[in-house]
Motif scaffolding. Structure first.
Motif, short mmCIF file in Angstrom:
data_model
loop_
_atom_site.label_atom_id
_atom_site.label_comp_id
_atom_site.label_asym_id
_atom_site.label_seq_id
_atom_site.Cartn_x
_atom_site.Cartn_y
_atom_site.Cartn_z
N MET A 1 0.85 -1.19 0.00
CA MET A 1 0.00 0.00 0.00
C MET A 1 0.89 1.24 0.00
SD MET A 1 -3.27 0.78 0.11
CE MET A 1 -4.21 2.29 0.30
N ARG A 2 0.68 2.13 -0.91
CA ARG A 2 1.48 3.34 -0.97
C ARG A 2 1.12 4.28 0.17
NH1 ARG A 2 0.64 5.95 -6.62
NH2 ARG A 2 1.58 7.67 -5.43
N ASP A 3 2.16 4.89 0.78
CA ASP A 3 1.93 5.74 1.94
C ASP A 3 1.15 7.00 1.61
OD1 ASP A 3 3.24 3.95 3.52
OD2 ASP A 3 5.17 4.99 3.43
N ASP A 4 1.20 7.46 0.35
CA ASP A 4 0.59 8.73 0.01
C ASP A 4 -0.87 8.59 -0.43
OD1 ASP A 4 1.21 7.38 -2.30
OD2 ASP A 4 1.87 9.16 -3.42
N ILE A 5 -1.44 7.39 -0.32
CA ILE A 5 -2.83 7.18 -0.71
C ILE A 5 -3.69 7.03 0.54
CG2 ILE A 5 -4.45 5.62 -1.88
CD1 ILE A 5 -2.29 4.91 -3.83
N GLU A 6 -4.75 7.82 0.60
CA GLU A 6 -5.72 7.68 1.68
C GLU A 6 -7.07 7.30 1.09
OE1 GLU A 6 -4.17 10.61 5.26
OE2 GLU A 6 -6.01 11.09 4.17
N LEU A 7 -7.72 6.35 1.73
CA LEU A 7 -9.03 5.89 1.27
C LEU A 7 -10.13 6.53 2.10
CD1 LEU A 7 -8.25 2.08 0.87
CD2 LEU A 7 -8.24 3.82 -0.93
N SER A 8 -11.31 6.60 1.54
CA SER A 8 -12.46 7.10 2.28
C SER A 8 -13.00 6.01 3.20
CB SER A 8 -13.55 7.54 1.30
OG SER A 8 -14.77 7.78 1.99
N TRP A 9 -13.31 6.37 4.45
CA TRP A 9 -13.87 5.41 5.40
C TRP A 9 -15.24 4.90 4.93
CZ3 TRP A 9 -12.14 2.13 8.62
CH2 TRP A 9 -12.99 1.54 9.59
N ARG A 10 -15.87 5.65 4.05
CA ARG A 10 -17.18 5.23 3.53
C ARG A 10 -17.07 3.89 2.81
NH1 ARG A 10 -22.05 4.31 4.48
NH2 ARG A 10 -23.47 4.43 2.69
N LEU A 11 -15.90 3.57 2.28
CA LEU A 11 -15.68 2.27 1.64
C LEU A 11 -15.95 1.14 2.63
CD1 LEU A 11 -14.47 0.44 -0.65
CD2 LEU A 11 -12.24 0.83 0.43
N ILE A 12 -15.46 1.28 3.86
CA ILE A 12 -15.63 0.25 4.88
C ILE A 12 -17.06 0.27 5.41
CG2 ILE A 12 -14.82 -0.62 7.10
CD1 ILE A 12 -12.85 -0.87 4.72
N GLU A 13 -17.64 1.46 5.56
CA GLU A 13 -19.02 1.55 6.03
C GLU A 13 -19.96 0.82 5.08
OE1 GLU A 13 -19.20 5.72 8.55
OE2 GLU A 13 -19.53 5.78 6.39
N ARG A 14 -19.78 1.03 3.79
CA ARG A 14 -20.64 0.34 2.80
C ARG A 14 -20.43 -1.16 2.86
NH1 ARG A 14 -19.19 4.71 -0.72
NH2 ARG A 14 -17.61 3.36 -1.68
N TYR A 15 -19.17 -1.57 3.01
CA TYR A 15 -18.88 -3.01 3.09
C TYR A 15 -19.58 -3.63 4.30
CZ TYR A 15 -16.23 -7.37 3.19
OH TYR A 15 -15.89 -8.70 3.19
N ARG A 16 -19.49 -2.97 5.45
CA ARG A 16 -20.09 -3.52 6.66
C ARG A 16 -21.62 -3.48 6.62
NH1 ARG A 16 -15.96 -1.04 11.32
NH2 ARG A 16 -14.13 -2.27 10.66
N GLU A 17 -22.18 -2.50 5.96
CA GLU A 17 -23.63 -2.48 5.80
C GLU A 17 -24.12 -3.76 5.13
OE1 GLU A 17 -24.43 1.10 3.69
OE2 GLU A 17 -24.02 2.40 5.42
N GLY A 18 -23.29 -4.30 4.25
CA GLY A 18 -23.63 -5.55 3.58
C GLY A 18 -23.36 -6.77 4.44
N THR A 19 -22.15 -6.86 5.00
CA THR A 19 -21.80 -8.07 5.76
C THR A 19 -22.50 -8.13 7.11
OG1 THR A 19 -19.82 -6.97 6.65
CG2 THR A 19 -19.55 -8.30 4.65
N PHE A 20 -22.82 -6.96 7.70
CA PHE A 20 -23.55 -6.94 8.97
C PHE A 20 -25.06 -7.08 8.75
CE2 PHE A 20 -20.37 -4.27 11.70
CZ PHE A 20 -19.31 -5.05 11.25
N ARG A 21 -25.49 -7.01 7.51
CA ARG A 21 -26.91 -7.05 7.11
C ARG A 21 -27.70 -5.84 7.62
NH1 ARG A 21 -28.80 -11.90 4.93
NH2 ARG A 21 -27.02 -13.19 4.32
N PHE A 22 -27.04 -4.70 7.71
CA PHE A 22 -27.76 -3.47 8.08
C PHE A 22 -28.66 -3.00 6.94
CE2 PHE A 22 -24.28 -1.96 11.28
CZ PHE A 22 -24.76 -2.87 12.21
N ASP A 23 -28.29 -3.34 5.73
CA ASP A 23 -29.10 -2.97 4.56
C ASP A 23 -30.49 -3.58 4.71
OD1 ASP A 23 -30.32 -2.75 2.05
OD2 ASP A 23 -28.43 -2.99 0.97
N PRO A 24 -31.55 -2.78 4.71
CA PRO A 24 -32.91 -3.32 4.90
C PRO A 24 -33.27 -4.43 3.92
CG PRO A 24 -32.94 -0.93 5.02
CD PRO A 24 -31.56 -1.31 4.57
#
Length: 289
Positions: A1-24
């Motif tokens: 992973m390159r040190d100068d790249i930052e990802l949006s936390w929304r990527l993880i939030e969307r992923y967890r909405e699926g795996t946690f089954r928060f999506d209605p």
């Protein structure tokens, strides 16, 4: 992973909405769906646990909201599902992670058991643990009562363990929790007993899952940790070492060794940075695509 790249936390939030089954659209609506969810995730909490973002049966039914005090909340159907499945060999339910109610799939159960303090024959292991000082007298009394009398509800178990006096309440409850944490006993049913006409029935795990000790012996500790961490990351997407340590209670050195093996297999990447988040994270490699 390159040190100068930052990802949006929304990527993880969307992923967890699926795996946690928060999506209605993906909420659990039946006992069968709950069984499939546990098998899919590998292990989950029964209730949401403060301080941890991790799948729970409650969250997969109710969504991302607190557990209410009202007993008539529709999502409390999870309680009935859990009670209905006790003792049926569908999944493993006991107070395990952080001594909180945990549900483990039967596929992943041997990996958890392989990391428990059970090495040989269960009816001998506990005596060695007691001699070594890693098993308390109360745990020994409770376990021996179950070994001698078979499955017992908690009221009868206290009596047979000679821990029924009021001053022994906390000692008895602690013994139960530690025996469950160490994969020696588990709830296998519910009895109409006690003040609330509701008491768990406990049995020894090796009698309820007789093949488990042998199946676990076929899994080395490094493989067991790898199996559990893979399931963990497939649920949460990204995590920090400190949180893994808090949840799984493994030594840092063994966590880092296991994570290094997941890097080598290209399952996770490290030194991931998220905008607005401190420190580095480990993340599923697949989320970079």
């Amino acid at each position: 992973m390159r040190d100068d790249i930052e990802l949006s936390w929304r990527l993880i939030e969307r992923y967890r909405e699926g795996t946690f089954r928060f999506d209605p659209r993906r909420r659990l609506r039946s006992e069968d769906e709950a069984i499939r969810f546990v098998k899919e995730r590998g292990f989950i909490f029964f209730w949401p646990i403060t301080g941890f973002e991790f799948p729970s049966l409650w969250g997969a039914v109710a969504g991302n909201r607190p557990v209410p005090d009202q007993h008539d909340d529709p999502a409390h159907v999870t309680w009935r599902w859990k009670d209905n499945l006790l003792g049926k060999g569908i999944w493993y339910y006991a107070k395990v992670l952080r001594q909180k109610s945990t549900i483990i799939s039967l596929d992943l159960l041997p990996s958890f058991y392989a990391l428990s303090p059970n090495f040989g024959e269960p009816e001998q292991d506990y005596l060695l643990a007691y001699q070594d000082g890693t098993l308390s007298l109360e745990e020994k009394l409770v376990y021996e009562a179950i070994l001698e009398h078979g499955p017992l509800d908690s009221i009868m178990l206290r009596a047979q363990s000679r821990l029924s006096s009021k001053e022994n309440t906390s000692r008895f409850n602690r013994a139960l929790n530690l025996l469950m944490r160490d994969f020696r006993i588990l709830p296998v049913g519910v009895a109409e007993a006690g003040t609330w006409n509701y008491a768990f029935i406990y049995d020894a795990i090796h009698r309820h899952f007789p093949d488990l000790p042998q199946n676990a012996r076929l899994i080395g500790e490094s493989s067991a940790r790898s199996n559990i961490l893979k399931a963990y990351f497939l649920s949460v997407g990204a995590e920090q070492t400190s949180t893994i340590k808090k949840l799984l209670q493994w030594p840092f050195s063994l966590i880092e060794k296991s994570l290094d093996s997941l890097i080598q297999s290209d399952f996770v990447v490290n030194q991931v940075k998220f905008t607005g988040k401190v420190e580095d994270w480990w993340m599923l490699t697949s989320l970079l695509n």
